[in-house]
Design an enzyme around this catalytic site. Structure first.
Site, PDB file in Angstrom:
ATOM      1  N   GLY A 163       0.824  -0.936   0.019  1.00 45.57           N
ATOM      2  CA  GLY A 163      -0.021   0.007  -0.085  1.00 45.57           C
ATOM      3  C   GLY A 163       0.985   1.094  -0.018  1.00 45.57           C
ATOM      4  N   THR A 164       1.123   1.713  -1.155  1.00 46.17           N
ATOM      5  CA  THR A 164       2.237   2.517  -1.485  1.00 46.17           C
ATOM      6  C   THR A 164       2.111   3.748  -1.926  1.00 46.17           C
ATOM      7  OG1 THR A 164       3.469   0.280  -2.106  1.00 46.17           O
ATOM      8  CG2 THR A 164       4.099   2.061  -3.420  1.00 46.17           C
TER       9      THR A 164
END
Lengths: 229, 277
Positions: free
Chosen positions: A26-27
């Protein structure tokens, strides 16, 4: 089990596409083109649900001497894709006596991502320098399409920085300006996105030179000068 | 030919005791009688030219091409057995298509030459096949600029500035050596190529022939094919196509004239010598 919700136009968006316990990047990732090459940047948070599985993850992955990628989505999927593409490009270099262009690297990433789109959760940015065309940045989002641009942002944190990037982007940035642009964009993404965080990592690629890695730490407020790792 | 009758020439993949592969050598012999074919690599492109002897008046002029396109940016000229050449060219087409599928770019000339070299070599290894009775000259261009390669029946290939094969290769080679190919422009090379074909033909003057000539160029001003490319199209900007008819005819006229002048000069020299006697 169907998860997620319907959008206004009736398209089903599955936000929970990872398996239970699967590691998610989750970037916030991005890459930009500048005068002498490209800069890749990423945060360092890896999560399994709400738990931060790794706070110093390295999402910037080397593919060839002068081509790197930023990985987002499933850690397992993107590592596997990067390994497959690295194999193909190494073979290309050995068989043809010259390194592959960034365009070739990007199109192999695309081929793998598109043909396996039903099985993958992978959003990848490919960036690098080559002999003829210099620095280039390509984005391959979820469906496996391929887009070249002067800069690109991706990952869950990128939603928060479209406005920032659009306001501050200039075509003629120097290396120093480029690094500042990437750092400030990622600082903002980390600030607003709960799934992004940790350190800011950067890789600078310039024609004919070895890659340079940089590290900015949150407890120093991502201050310059960066740690060169 | 002390080797004849020893049995070592009856099959592929069999070495003679002194380390020769006779089937490959016989294939090379087949090429030595083939049509004179040359390739010239100059600074802004490549030329392929071929002397096509007219075997029958019933043939349509310009038909039965010996030089074909493999991809938009690469052409192959073959000398030797024509059907072998057709098969070889078709394989090159498959290679170039497969490259496009894998890498979404036009195949580099060196890579095609490498693959075709391996293909030719494989036909020297097995008793169920025979080597190709052709020498192929591959002309093309890529990001590294123009490229010219010649592949022999053994599978051996080299990159060249100028290449010649077929019956008139010796004469053609000595003419090519006189050129400074690194400085030659494509348009100058058209004239040189025509002249070389005429010079190499000199030994069997009586036979009628046509010149077949193609080039690989990037210049939209020179290219007669639509030198356009839209986004998403896999093409490196170079075109392999026939050299416009008028250019070849003009080059042929000048070549004929130059050779006749040379002959006159030699005749004159001869007369002088007679006087001296």
């Amino acid at each position: 089990m169907v998860t997620g919700n319907l959008t206004a136009d009736g398209i089903h968006v599955d936000m929970e596409h990872l398996k239970k316990g699967e590691v998610n990047l989750g970037t916030s990732i991005m890459a930009i083109q500048f005068e002498g090459g490209v800069i890749l940047g990423a945060d360092s948070r890896t999560t399994t649900g709400a738990y931060i599985a790794n706070r110093v993850t390295d999402k910037l992955t080397q593919i060839t001497d002068s081509i790197w990628c930023c990985r987002s989505g499933s850690a397992a999927d993107t590592q596997a894709v990067a390994d497959i593409v690295r194999y193909h490009l190494n073979l290309y270099e050995i068989q043809n006596g010259h390194p592959p262009s960034v365009a070739v690297a990007a199109s192999i990433f695309q081929e793998v991502c598109y043909t396996n789109k039903d099985a993958l959760t992978a959003g990848i940015i490919v960036a690098g320098v080559d002999r003829h065309a210099g620095g280039q940045v390509y984005n391959i989002p979820l469906g496996g399409s391929l887009h070249r641009s002067k800069y690109t942002i991706s990952g869950s944190g990128s939603s928060y920085i479209y406005g920032f990037c659009d306001s501050y982007w200039r075509d003629d940035m120097s290396e120093e300006d480029g690094m500042k642009f990437v750092k400030e964009a990622l600082r903002e993404a980390i600030k607003w996105d709960g799934s992004s965080g940790g350190v800011i990592r950067m890789v600078v690629l310039k024609k004919g030179l070895a890659p340079e890695r940089h590290l900015f730490l949150p407890d120093e407020n991502y201050a310059d000068p960066p740690k060169t790792v | 030919m002390t080797s004849i009758g020893t049995g070592y020439d009856l099959s592929n993949s069999v070495f003679s005791p002194d380390g020769r592969n006779f089937q490959v050598e016989y294939a090379q012999k087949a090429v030595e009688n083939g049509a004179t074919t040359i390739g010239l690599r100059c600074k802004d492109g490549v030329i392929l030219a071929c002397e096509k002897l007219i075997t029958s008046k019933l043939l349509v002029p310009g038909s039965n091409k010996r030089i074909s396109s493999v991809d938009r940016h690469i052409g192959i000229a073959t000398s030797g057995l024509i059907p072998d050449g057709k098969h070889f060219t078709n394989r090159a087409r498959d290679e170039s298509i497969s490259w496009r599928r894998s890498f979404k770019e036009s195949i580099p000339v060196a890579s095609l030459a490498d693959r075709m070299g391996s293909y030719a070599q494989a036909y020297t290894l097995y008793s169920s096949v025979r080597p190709f009775g052709v020498t192929a000259i591959i002309a093309g261009a890529d990001d590294d600029g123009p490229g010219l390669y010649m592949i022999e029946p053994s599978g051996l290939y080299w990159g060249y500035f100028g290449a010649a094969t077929g019956k008139g290769r010796q004469a053609a080679k000595s003419e090519i050596e006189k050129l400074s190919l690194a400085d030659l422009s494509l348009l100058q090379a058209v004239k040189e190529a025509a002249r070389i074909i005429y010079v190499a033909h000199d030994d069997n003057k009586d036979k009628e022939f046509e010149i077949e000539m193609t080039w690989v160029t990037r210049s939209p001003a020179k290219a007669t094919a639509a030198a356009t490319g839209s986004k998403g199209m896999i093409w490196n900007g170079w075109v392999h196509e026939e050299v416009p008819r008028e250019l070849v005819e003009e080059a042929a006229r000048e070549a004929k004239k130059a050779i006749e002048e040379d002959d006159d000069e030699e005749d004159a020299k001869g007369e002088k010598m007679d006087e001296d006697l």
